[in-house]
Enzyme design. Sequence first.
Site, PDB file in Angstrom:
ATOM      1  N   CYS A  24      -2.559 -20.800  11.741  1.00 44.74           N
ATOM      2  CA  CYS A  24      -3.702 -21.247  12.552  1.00 44.74           C
ATOM      3  C   CYS A  24      -4.610 -22.201  11.796  1.00 44.74           C
ATOM      4  O   CYS A  24      -5.777 -22.390  12.156  1.00 44.74           O
ATOM      5  CB  CYS A  24      -4.512 -20.038  13.025  1.00 44.74           C
ATOM      6  SG  CYS A  24      -3.519 -18.872  13.961  1.00 44.74           S
TER       7      CYS A  24
ATOM      8  N   CYS B 286     -12.553 -16.647  15.076  1.00 47.35           N
ATOM      9  CA  CYS B 286     -11.620 -15.520  15.097  1.00 47.35           C
ATOM     10  C   CYS B 286     -12.225 -14.294  15.796  1.00 47.35           C
ATOM     11  O   CYS B 286     -11.523 -13.332  16.077  1.00 47.35           O
ATOM     12  CB  CYS B 286     -11.179 -15.151  13.697  1.00 47.35           C
ATOM     13  SG  CYS B 286     -12.527 -14.920  12.563  1.00 47.35           S
TER      14      CYS B 286
HETATM   15  S1  SF4 Z   1      -5.216 -13.194  12.535  1.00 49.15           S
HETATM   16 FE1  SF4 Z   1      -6.057 -14.871  13.777  1.00 49.15          FE
HETATM   17  S2  SF4 Z   1      -6.098 -16.593  12.372  1.00 49.15           S
HETATM   18 FE2  SF4 Z   1      -4.679 -15.040  11.495  1.00 49.15          FE
HETATM   19  S3  SF4 Z   1      -2.619 -15.558  12.293  1.00 49.15           S
HETATM   20 FE3  SF4 Z   1      -3.535 -14.113  13.704  1.00 49.15          FE
HETATM   21  S4  SF4 Z   1      -4.480 -15.457  15.279  1.00 49.15           S
HETATM   22 FE4  SF4 Z   1      -4.130 -16.696  13.489  1.00 49.15          FE
END
Ligand code: SF4
Length: 236
Positions: free
Chosen positions: A208, A231
């Site tokens: 991400c 997030c």
């Molecule tokens: S925790 Fe959030 S930032 Fe990390 S991979 Fe999953 S969606 Fe992406």
Amino acid sequence: MEKLTYGSWFDYEDTFETDNASKGALNVLKWAYETYKDELVYACSFGVESMVMIDLITQIYPKAKVVFLDTGLHFKQTYTLIDEVKLRYPQLRIKMKKPALTVDEQAEKYGEKLWERQPDRCCYMRKIVPLQEELKHATAWLSGLRREQSPERSETKFINKDENFKSIKVCPLIYWSWVDIWDYVKKHQLPYNFLHDQGYPSIGCVPCTSPGDTKTGSRSGRWKNQQKTECGLHRN
Ligand code: SF4
């Protein structure tokens, strides 16, 4: 000033002096550590703002509690940086907080690459729940948010009632610009994640995070091509 807790919150206005070299950050941190001591935890991403935060924090409370939300999906450069920080600030108590499921277990239960299909759910399990668990043992937490980073962050105060985690969120760097951050890092020769030199203003999980706008340290490289910009740790 009296000790603010989530339960005792009143309509408080920030009154910290901001005319020192740290734009109020050291005054805020002094108050926060005098008030909360080990009831205060710094949720650290190990982005470049974190390097400034750690350097300022350790001037006041060298054995501060730090938590890193170790999703299992971070860049290897981030783990290398954490090792460097441990060497430079040996008294810091850094906790690598992991989610309940490993990345493989999550894939088994919810399917591969959940972050592409349901990023909010992925962040909830890998970041939000782990921080909720950590904040059960704290009265307040620290974050390196800056107002310049995004419209969502532009109203952040030094001390915030955090409805999301039912806590007090303390943000010492709200008046720092991207230039201020880098000037401080260079002046004090702080370690930092070398991905910043490769065009990444904000660094999170590998799937991400992309290069983005490096003029202000915005979050433009996070969840590229999606509506998502946060997030979920900073909803208020
Ligand atoms: S925790 Fe959030 S930032 Fe990390 S991979 Fe999953 S969606 Fe992406």
